[in-house]
Every structure is written in structure tokens, then in C-alpha cells.
Design a protein around this motif. Structure first.
Motif, PDB file in Angstrom:
ATOM      1  N   PHE A  73      27.428  65.070 -72.269  1.00  0.00           N
ATOM      2  CA  PHE A  73      27.595  66.143 -73.899  1.00  0.00           C
ATOM      3  C   PHE A  73      27.281  67.611 -73.218  1.00  0.00           C
ATOM      4  O   PHE A  73      28.343  68.293 -73.504  1.00  0.00           O
ATOM      5  N   CYS A  74      26.421  68.058 -71.928  1.00  0.00           N
ATOM      6  CA  CYS A  74      26.096  68.974 -71.749  1.00  0.00           C
ATOM      7  C   CYS A  74      27.614  69.418 -70.632  1.00  0.00           C
ATOM      8  O   CYS A  74      27.904  71.028 -70.239  1.00  0.00           O
ATOM      9  N   THR A 369      22.599  64.223 -79.630  1.00  0.00           N
ATOM     10  CA  THR A 369      24.135  64.910 -80.301  1.00  0.00           C
ATOM     11  C   THR A 369      25.056  64.455 -80.645  1.00  0.00           C
ATOM     12  O   THR A 369      26.387  65.247 -80.314  1.00  0.00           O
ATOM     13  N   SER A 374      29.586  69.531 -78.848  1.00  0.00           N
ATOM     14  CA  SER A 374      29.641  69.707 -77.921  1.00  0.00           C
ATOM     15  C   SER A 374      30.595  71.148 -76.970  1.00  0.00           C
ATOM     16  O   SER A 374      29.877  71.954 -76.170  1.00  0.00           O
TER      17      SER A 374
END
Length: 417
Positions: A73-74, A369, A374
Motif C-alpha cells: 500500500f505505501c 487500507t 493508495s
């Protein structure tokens, strides 16, 4: 309620690192932005971070430095706004900084330099900041385009916020609402669960939350040992659940702390043992047996004093070779030395708990998330609703990574809000 609703393009809930970054980015796009902070001033956590010097980022930022149920996700946000982008802003403002161990970057003078920089950027972008604002109700505008209804007469209004400011109730209307409320860690600096309540209200799931980057406590004889050693520190390698960190460890009156312990706390769960290697990079058993062959008349304590604090060696003697403090190495069997060496390289301790949110630097877990884009930080089912920073299920290691997540997620949301 005082007067009609005030209208803004973007309202940011929370004046911390992620909120200010989001606000200045949206303001630079020409959006009319309002930041609502419940405390008496913005950026309190920035000011106390890094011992007042603010470890604002790290020269080496990788996805593996972050913890999230979705490890991918990051990646998008971190690549959209990198550590180099933030460093460039720091340098543009003439802020002096230094690099410490593990590529950590700190302000040379004061964390206030970073906060002042963010506030100046907000001012330049015509961002309005209000403090002492207690937001007690948020809602989707009736018929607004929040993903649940048809367009309202004014399609630019998606969300309504009710708040108390200076004793008066006010109503704020906005097109985009950014939740940058932080999380549960260090409640004295404004940590709260408000962002989780908003997420639940709009049907977003939460992952389990717990304290992260936090010292360990003990309830057995280990606590008494730690009390006696309070203030003693040394370099160790600490492991738990497949992760290992090599850094400093500090004994405290309650247990153990220091960078190595804070790092491994992110991977510990109640009931788990932790392994402490007191002599990282050294095969302690082999060294002790070799020492016996070469210096048989030297005491074990004397040999260990070259590598470990004297007070710690005295405590370890009580644990692992009681009554043999005056015995020379030649008086130990190889098996005895191998067992002691094994303990030195793998001291197993079972914490009773962590110190909890009171001293935790981050909150692990948060807004799931899976419900967030994202690429934009926008809730997939609620256009105009964004989440940034620590409120989400993204936490970084010690070393400037949580600030980098704040900068990156804030920038991305500010680019779309």
C-alpha cells in the motif's frame, strides 16, 4: 449554531505533520483550505520528536521500513513524494540538519524549525489554521456526492462539520474532508481515536490497534533486575517473530527501552519471548572456550568486562554462573562455558506488557487500507473523504520513517483533495 455554514474546498482535521503537509499541498493548488486543530497549537508531536530535534526523515527509505496488513500500500505514496523531496524543502528554507546513525536526519538546532517551515508554507498557500476547535460531528451533506446519494443543488458540498470554537457552535461545509487526526499514542500530545470513529461512521473497517515503538515491562524477577540496572545501556541485537534489530538497549526502572527495544516492540505480541544477543557479531561460546585455553587463570567476569558493563556482568553471574565469580576460566568445563555463551548470544526474556499508548511513539493498525486508494488516500466508496498519516494502518520503523509517511501521504492527499 452561529450563522450559516462557512464553505471551504478542503477541511483538514488535525494540525500535525500529515495534516499540515496535506493542507499546504492543497493550498498550493489554489484550493481554499481550512485546518482544524483541537489543541492550543499545531504540531505538538513534531516539537517533541527526536528529543526536540525532530528526526524528520531518513536518507534510505524502503517499503520494508513500514508495517501494514497490505505491504504494497505505501509504495505509491512513498514514490510520489520521496525523502529527497522533503529534504529539498528543508534546504530551501535554510534549515541546518545532520545525519546520525542508520541514515537518520535530524534538525541541527530545533524541531521548531520544521514546524515553522510547514506553517510558513501554509501561510504562503493561504491556508487558514484554527486551533482549540472541538469537532464533535461530521456528516455527508444531504444528497451530496459522497457515494451514497444524488447530487445536491450545490455539488461542491459533500461534507458538513459541526464544531465548538471559542464557546460558539459553528457549521463548516466542504468539498473534501481530510482525516489527519493521528492515533492513540501519547494522548498528552493530542492522540485520540476520533479518526477511527469517523472511519466507522462511513463504514470503513479498522484493523486491530496496539502500541508500537514502545518500551517493555516485566512483572517477574526480571523487573527487579532491570530496576537494579536502571540507566545501564549497551549495544545489542534483539529478535522476535523473525525480525532482528541491532541498536542500543537501555535498562529502566520498569523494564527495558532504547532504540533496539522500541523497534522490536512493533513485532511483539503478548506472550511472545524476545531474544537478546548481548554480544552481537561474536560467537560467545567459542570466545569463552578459546579464552579458557589462552587465559585459563583469568576470571570469567574479567573477560566479560571487556565487552559488557560491570553491573550487568554481576547480574548475569547471579543468573548463569552463581557462586563462581572468583573461579578462573580454567575451572569451568567447556560445556559450562558453552551454556553461558549460549545465554549471552540468546538471552530469552518474556515481557509482561509494553508501557502502552502513554509512551508509545506510534499506534500500530488503524483504518484498513483496503478501503483507501493508495494513489490518492481517498476512501474508495466516499469521494472527497481522505485519510492520511498515523490514523491509517501504516506504521514506520524508528528513524524518521513515520514522519516520511506523514509527508508522503499528506502530499498525495493534498494533490487530489
Amino acid at each position: 449554531m452561529q450563522g450559516a455554514a462557512e464553505q471551504y474546498d478542503v477541511v483538514v482535521l488535525g494540525g500535525g505533520a500529515a495534516g499540515l503537509m496535506c493542507a499546504l499541498t492543497a493550498g498550493q493548488r489554489g484550493r481554499r483550505v481550512l485546518v482544524l486543530e483541537k489543541a492550543n497549537k499545531v504540531g505538538k508531536k513534531i516539537l517533541m520528536s527526536g528529543g526536540g530535534r525532530c528526526n524528520f526523515t531518513n536518507r534510505v527509505v524502503e517499503p520494508d521500513n513500514f508495517i501494514c496488513n497490505n505491504p504494497h500500500f505505501c509504495k505509491s505514496a512513498l514514490s510520489r513524494y520521496t525523502q529527497w523531496d522533503f529534504i529539498a524543502m528543508v534546504e530551501r528554507h535554510g534549515i541546518a540538519y545532520e545525519e546520525r546513525r542508520h541514515a537518520q536526519l535530524f534538525c541541527l538546532h530545533s524541531a521548531r524549525d520544521i514546524l515553522d517551515m510547514l506553517v510558513r508554507e501554509c501561510e504562503a498557500a493561504a491556508v487558514e489554521i484554527r486551533t482549540r476547535c472541538d469537532v464533535d460531528c461530521v456528516s455527508a451533506a444531504p444528497g451530496g456526492r459522497d457515494g451514497e446519494g444524488s447530487a445536491s443543488p450545490d455539488a461542491s458540498i459533500r461534507y458538513l462539520l459541526e464544531l465548538v470554537q471559542a464557546g460558539a457552535r459553528r457549521l463548516i461545509a466542504c468539498n473534501s474532508m481530510v482525516v489527519a487526526t493521528g492515533a492513540l499514542s501519547i494522548p498528552t500530545l493530542g492522540g485520540s481515536g476520533q479518526g477511527y470513529d469517523i472511519a466507522r461512521q462511513f463504514g470503513l473497517k479498522l484493523t486491530p490497534r496496539r502500541a508500537g515503538l514502545v518500551p517493555f515491562m516485566f512483572s517477574d524477577a526480571t523487573r527487579a533486575l532491570c530496576e537494579r540496572l536502571a540507566g545501564v545501556s549497551l549495544e545489542v541485537a534483539v529478535g522476535c517473530n523473525g525480525r532482528t534489530f541491532s541498536e542500543n538497549m537501555l535498562f529502566t526502572h520498569r523494564g527495558i527501552s532504547g532504540p533496539a527495544i522500541l523497534q522490536i516492540s512493533n513485532y511483539w505480541h503478548p506472550g511472545d519471548p524476545i531474544s537478546i544477543n548481548l554480544l552481537p557479531g561474536m560467537d560467545a561460546a567459542a570466545q569463552l572456550i578459546a579464552g579458557k585455553a589462552e587465559q585459563g587463570k583469568v576470571r570469567l567476569n574479567t573477560l566479560l568486562h571487556k565487552h559488557l558493563p560491570r553491573a550487568l556482568v554481576a547480574e548475569l553471574q547471579t543468573l548463569w554462573w552463581p557462586g563462581l565469580g572468583e573461579t578462573p576460566l580454567g575451572g569451568f568445563s567447556d560445556r559450562q562455558l558453552a551454556l553461558i555463551g549460549g545465554h549471552l548470544n540468546d538471552w530469552l526474556l518474556k515481557p509482561s506488557a509494553t508501557e502502552g499508548y502513554r509512551t508509545a511513539e506510534v499506534t500500530l493498525g488503524g483504518v484498513d487500507t483496503d478501503a483507501i486508494s493508495s494513489k490518492t488516500m481517498e476512501a474508495r466508496q466516499h469521494p472527497g473523504l481522505f485519510f492520511v498519516g498515523e490514523v491509517m494502518d501504516v506504521s514506520g520503523h524508528l528513524g524518521g520513517f513515520n514522519f516520511q509517511w506523514a509527508w508522503s501521504s499528506g502530499y498525495v492527499a493534498g494533490s487530489y483533495a
